[in-house]
Enzyme design. Sequence first.
Site, PDB file in Angstrom:
ATOM      1  N   SER A  22     -25.272  87.831  13.089  1.00  0.00           N
ATOM      2  CA  SER A  22     -26.676  87.849  13.533  1.00  0.00           C
ATOM      3  C   SER A  22     -27.597  88.233  12.387  1.00  0.00           C
ATOM      4  O   SER A  22     -28.657  87.632  12.187  1.00  0.00           O
ATOM      5  CB  SER A  22     -26.864  88.862  14.666  1.00  0.00           C
ATOM      6  OG  SER A  22     -26.151  88.462  15.796  1.00  0.00           O
ATOM      7  N   SER A 165     -31.627  87.893  26.438  1.00  0.00           N
ATOM      8  CA  SER A 165     -31.111  87.166  25.277  1.00  0.00           C
ATOM      9  C   SER A 165     -31.886  87.515  24.019  1.00  0.00           C
ATOM     10  O   SER A 165     -33.102  87.342  23.946  1.00  0.00           O
ATOM     11  CB  SER A 165     -31.217  85.660  25.540  1.00  0.00           C
ATOM     12  OG  SER A 165     -31.155  84.949  24.322  1.00  0.00           O
ATOM     13  N   ASP A 314     -20.767  89.510  23.308  1.00  0.00           N
ATOM     14  CA  ASP A 314     -19.817  88.643  22.592  1.00  0.00           C
ATOM     15  C   ASP A 314     -18.379  89.162  22.672  1.00  0.00           C
ATOM     16  O   ASP A 314     -17.453  88.495  22.203  1.00  0.00           O
ATOM     17  CB  ASP A 314     -20.223  88.530  21.116  1.00  0.00           C
ATOM     18  CG  ASP A 314     -21.480  87.674  20.959  1.00  0.00           C
ATOM     19  OD1 ASP A 314     -21.791  86.898  21.875  1.00  0.00           O
ATOM     20  OD2 ASP A 314     -22.155  87.800  19.914  1.00  0.00           O
ATOM     21  N   LYS A 341     -21.935  80.264  26.758  1.00  0.00           N
ATOM     22  CA  LYS A 341     -21.671  80.563  25.342  1.00  0.00           C
ATOM     23  C   LYS A 341     -21.022  79.330  24.700  1.00  0.00           C
ATOM     24  O   LYS A 341     -21.103  78.238  25.249  1.00  0.00           O
ATOM     25  CB  LYS A 341     -20.782  81.810  25.230  1.00  0.00           C
ATOM     26  CG  LYS A 341     -21.490  83.085  25.682  1.00  0.00           C
ATOM     27  CD  LYS A 341     -22.619  83.441  24.737  1.00  0.00           C
ATOM     28  CE  LYS A 341     -23.384  84.663  25.159  1.00  0.00           C
ATOM     29  NZ  LYS A 341     -24.620  84.833  24.389  1.00  0.00           N
TER      30      LYS A 341
HETATM   31  C1  S3P Z   1     -27.153  86.459  19.075  1.00  0.00           C
HETATM   32  C2  S3P Z   1     -27.437  86.768  20.374  1.00  0.00           C
HETATM   33  C3  S3P Z   1     -26.466  86.634  21.474  1.00  0.00           C
HETATM   34  C4  S3P Z   1     -25.041  86.489  20.966  1.00  0.00           C
HETATM   35  C5  S3P Z   1     -24.938  85.540  19.824  1.00  0.00           C
HETATM   36  C6  S3P Z   1     -25.805  85.982  18.666  1.00  0.00           C
HETATM   37  C7  S3P Z   1     -28.185  86.628  18.042  1.00  0.00           C
HETATM   38  O1  S3P Z   1     -26.785  85.475  22.216  1.00  0.00           O
HETATM   39  O2  S3P Z   1     -24.195  86.068  22.025  1.00  0.00           O
HETATM   40  O3  S3P Z   1     -23.578  85.458  19.380  1.00  0.00           O
HETATM   41  O4  S3P Z   1     -27.854  86.613  16.849  1.00  0.00           O
HETATM   42  O5  S3P Z   1     -29.356  86.794  18.415  1.00  0.00           O
HETATM   43  P1  S3P Z   1     -27.836  85.509  23.449  1.00  0.00           P
HETATM   44  O6  S3P Z   1     -29.166  85.766  22.881  1.00  0.00           O
HETATM   45  O7  S3P Z   1     -27.724  84.146  24.062  1.00  0.00           O
HETATM   46  O8  S3P Z   1     -27.331  86.596  24.340  1.00  0.00           O
END
Ligand code: S3P
Length: 431
Positions: A22, A165, A314, A341
């Site tokens: 991220s 999210s 995750d 996902k």
């Molecule tokens: C992420 C947010 C999450 C996560 C993804 C990475 C990010 O998704 O599952 O692997 O970097 O902002 P969501 O925003 O759909 O929950």
Amino acid sequence: MDLLIKQSDALTGEVTVPGDKSISHRAVIFGSLAEGVSEFSNFLMGEDCLATLKALSDMGVKCSINGSKITIHGVGLRGLKPPTKSLNLGNSGTSARLLLGLLGAQKFNSNIKGDKSLSNRPMNRVMDPLRKMGMEFFSRNGKLPINILGNESLNEINYELTVPSAQVKSAIIIASIFANKNSKITENHVTRDHTERMMLAMNYPIFSDRDSISIEPGGKFDAINFQIPGDFSSSVFLIVACLISKNSSITIKNVGINPTRIGFLEIAKRMGADIKILNKKNLNKEPTADIQVISSVLRSIDLNDRNLTSSAIDEFPAIFILAAFAKGKSSFDGLNELRVKESDRIKSMAINLEKLGIEVSEHENGIAITGGVMKGGEIECFDDHRVAMSFAAAGNSSKAKILIKDADSIITSFPEFVQKMRQINSLIEIK
Ligand code: S3P
């Protein structure tokens, strides 16, 4: 590539994991918008982050890679150039959603596309709020490929997140940088806050408290030297492998322990896991630490807590493996986000756990898993890196070998996975 894992005697040793996925995505985006040259070390050279890097290079940003360090020559807020072709984001949901917030605010039009899995993932959750700000998107069924009509004059937004999210939140934050007035986002559940933290570290005027964020438009990103912490989500596969293996003890060094990411620790501890957090420090507003793990006798859990779920979002494939090795029947609820996902993770995990002789019962928003003896067998990954790595962790303690078919997706987030597992004595082979 297939992976074959057989039971090991004991997992031991000290190991590091690659940079946080991220944070690496955000490094590319904010480094590109900065004024001056930024350096990000321990950047994740996984396919997902490289897709974001390629997209920004396709828009004229100069980037160079040296080992795991990237140098980005920022072009400022208004310096991106029109791409000459469609931006291919591969398997990466984070690239697609965050870039929608950026591309809709440009003086040029663009188009994004992705692989089969990404082209099936919902994008209306991002496009709906962005349209309220004046952005224009064209797609079939709210999915990729998407045509984006650039609009340089965006309205501010006051938005309450309806889906928990971080990708949606971050897309709106990025769009708000280009709005006419201050924007505000409120959230009812914890989601990862790497966007807010990196913007603050680069002195961008963004203000956040427990459940709301305000963003001033037109601010400036200072260039930065930033060390990206190890990815907590990647470390979880090693943690799970160690917890379920006998006579094992490992330490994972320099892992990000941002409080919005470590719901797994609380869940695993409730299941009886012996995990210690040592040597805490702060790196550019992101807390890191070493994680020490010892083999543990696990018990079942009943989980239906949206904040904990969101901060472990995750990690559920790996948590389901813990449940398969725990004593008793675990039940997990409120997990509807897992259905959208990289694969439908409730279904992918249920199908494979059943193949390995574990009793599961799947329902719309969750799953129940009865801990038992895990046989060996052949696993299908559904092109999902976290499904593949969760069963690779399980293979360290299953009764017979586990063969993971077509596990190539692990290069999206953890290209050195096999090497790191071997470093802690796991008997894992590439077939
Ligand atoms: C992420 C947010 C999450 C996560 C993804 C990475 C990010 O998704 O599952 O692997 O970097 O902002 P969501 O925003 O759909 O929950």
